[in-house]
Write a protein that holds these residues in place. Structure first.
Motif, mmCIF file in Angstrom:
data_model
loop_
_atom_site.group_PDB
_atom_site.id
_atom_site.type_symbol
_atom_site.label_atom_id
_atom_site.label_comp_id
_atom_site.label_asym_id
_atom_site.label_seq_id
_atom_site.Cartn_x
_atom_site.Cartn_y
_atom_site.Cartn_z
ATOM 1 N N MET A 140 30.266 21.236 23.578
ATOM 2 C CA MET A 140 31.205 22.155 22.937
ATOM 3 C C MET A 140 32.234 21.387 22.095
ATOM 4 N N GLU A 144 39.642 26.043 20.314
ATOM 5 C CA GLU A 144 40.339 26.896 21.284
ATOM 6 C C GLU A 144 39.441 27.299 22.462
ATOM 7 N N GLN A 145 38.198 27.678 22.146
ATOM 8 C CA GLN A 145 37.262 28.174 23.168
ATOM 9 C C GLN A 145 37.080 27.178 24.315
ATOM 10 N N LEU A 148 39.666 27.383 27.088
ATOM 11 C CA LEU A 148 39.861 28.639 27.827
ATOM 12 C C LEU A 148 39.097 28.652 29.154
ATOM 13 N N GLN A 149 39.537 27.795 30.069
ATOM 14 C CA GLN A 149 38.914 27.688 31.386
ATOM 15 C C GLN A 149 39.939 28.083 32.440
ATOM 16 N N GLU A 307 42.174 34.207 27.975
ATOM 17 C CA GLU A 307 41.505 34.711 26.771
ATOM 18 C C GLU A 307 42.072 34.107 25.498
ATOM 19 N N LYS A 308 43.307 33.610 25.604
ATOM 20 C CA LYS A 308 43.940 33.003 24.427
ATOM 21 C C LYS A 308 44.701 31.763 24.868
#
Ligand code: AHG
Ligand code: MN
Ligand code: MN
Length: 332
Positions: A140, A144-145, A148-149, A307-308
């Motif tokens: 990955m 940002e993604q 997001l853990q 989520e953000k």
């Protein structure tokens, strides 16, 4: 025995116990050096012209202090060239910081609140730095993604508190240790091993000026404590609110207590006041590792799927029995 410096502790965790990787050791060393640099900048105060506003707003729409900006830059500069990181994210930056191509990349993601408690800088009250470390999911990009853990996946978290002494508090997921900055030698020395938060407490921390915005469970809980000996709890409680989360959490780590920044009608639209990635998750990890508990009232903080990047969340943490009591009032 010779003093247990942070460096020695980390080398032993890596070489003898094999519980951390070389890169994670390097990361913590680098963050601790950055905290030392921040501590020095804060210590100079007006002499170095570092107090006051920077004249800008951050992504949260909050006025940035000069030391917010300076601390953020110290952490970025210290961490980008070592090869231990895939990326960094900060409360003070809209997007994750990309490691320049000229430097090698590592597998870790570093998140931080470079300066916590900014409103206290100009009045010479304790402030701090909070940080959290995640692994970048394989294959990955560190956008940002990747960050997001849920907090339960943190591999390390810590904070520095710049108070009468500068302390570094650290968890690698196996208890919590406290290191004190020895300013003469410029090194952190372990001064408390495996800290435990008492399960019971008679001290609470909340910004009571928000009382009229609270939800019924929080109102009930605080009212019962305020009623003291004559109320349903049958004992008196004490209240403290520094308005630097690091300082409030550190007091709780030292002698117990419950810290609350609950959801209220003032912050409902934004989901709460404190930020999940830079404040709630690292502090929840540390508090749980010291035997305490951390909830948003309804869910364990560390289980929340963010989520953000800049998401906010209600935070209730500290002495286990009190946190559980307030959670039970939410469930009632
Ligand atoms: P920051 O300085 O990083 O924006 O964080 C401030 C936070 C936290 O440290 C503290 O517990 C809380 O804001 C204080 O809020 P109030 O001013 O509403 O009491
Ligand atoms: Mn903060
Ligand atoms: Mn901050």
């Amino acid at each position: 025995m010779a003093q247990m410096t942070l460096s020695r502790f980390l080398i032993e965790e890596q070489r003898d116990k094999n519980v951390i990787s070389h890169d994670l050791r390097l990361l913590i060393e680098v963050v601790s050096r950055a905290c030392k640099a921040i501590s020095i900048a804060i210590g100079k105060g007006s002499l170095a012209g570092v107090l006051g506003s920077a004249g800008s707003d951050n992504i949260q729409g909050e006025v940035q202090k000069k030391l917010d900006v300076i601390s953020n830059e110290i952490l970025l500069d210290a961490n980008e060239w070592g090869g231990h990181l895939a990326g960094m994210a900060s409360e003070e930056m809209e997007l994750p910081h990309v490691i320049p191509n000229r430097y090698p990349k590592g597998e870790y993601l570093l998140l931080f609140d470079p300066l916590d408690g900014s409103s206290n800088i100009d009045v010479n009250v304790s402030v701090g730095t909070i940080f959290s470390v995640l692994q970048c999911p394989e294959g990955m990009e560190p956008g940002e993604q990747a960050f997001l853990q849920p907090g339960a996946r943190q591999v390390c978290a810590g904070y520095a508190v710049y108070g009468p002494t500068t302390l570094l508090v650290l968890t690698l997921g196996d208890g919590v240790n406290v290191f004190t900055l020895d300013r003469e030698y410029g090194r952190f020395v372990m001064t408390q091993e495996n800290v435990r938060i008492p399960e019971d407490t008679r001290e609470f921390a909340i910004n009571a000026s928000n009382a009229r915005y609270w939800e019924p469970p929080v109102k009930r809980y605080v009212d019962e404590m305020l009623a003291g000996k004559d109320g349903p709890r049958g004992e008196d409680f004490n209240m403290r609110w520094v308005a630097s989360m690091v300082a409030d959490v550190h007091r709780i780590l030292s002698r117990g207590g419950i810290f609350m920044y609950p959801i209220d009608s003032k912050t409902r639209a934004q989901g709460g006041k404190l930020r999940i990635m830079y404040e709630a998750n690292p502090m929840a990890f540390i508090v749980e590792q010291a035997g305490g508990a951390a909830t948003d009232g309804r869910r364990r903080i560390l289980d929340i799927q963010p989520e953000k990047l800049h998401q906010r969340v209600p935070v209730i943490l500290g002495s286990k029995n009190e946190v559980e009591r307030l959670a039970s009032y939410h469930a009632a």
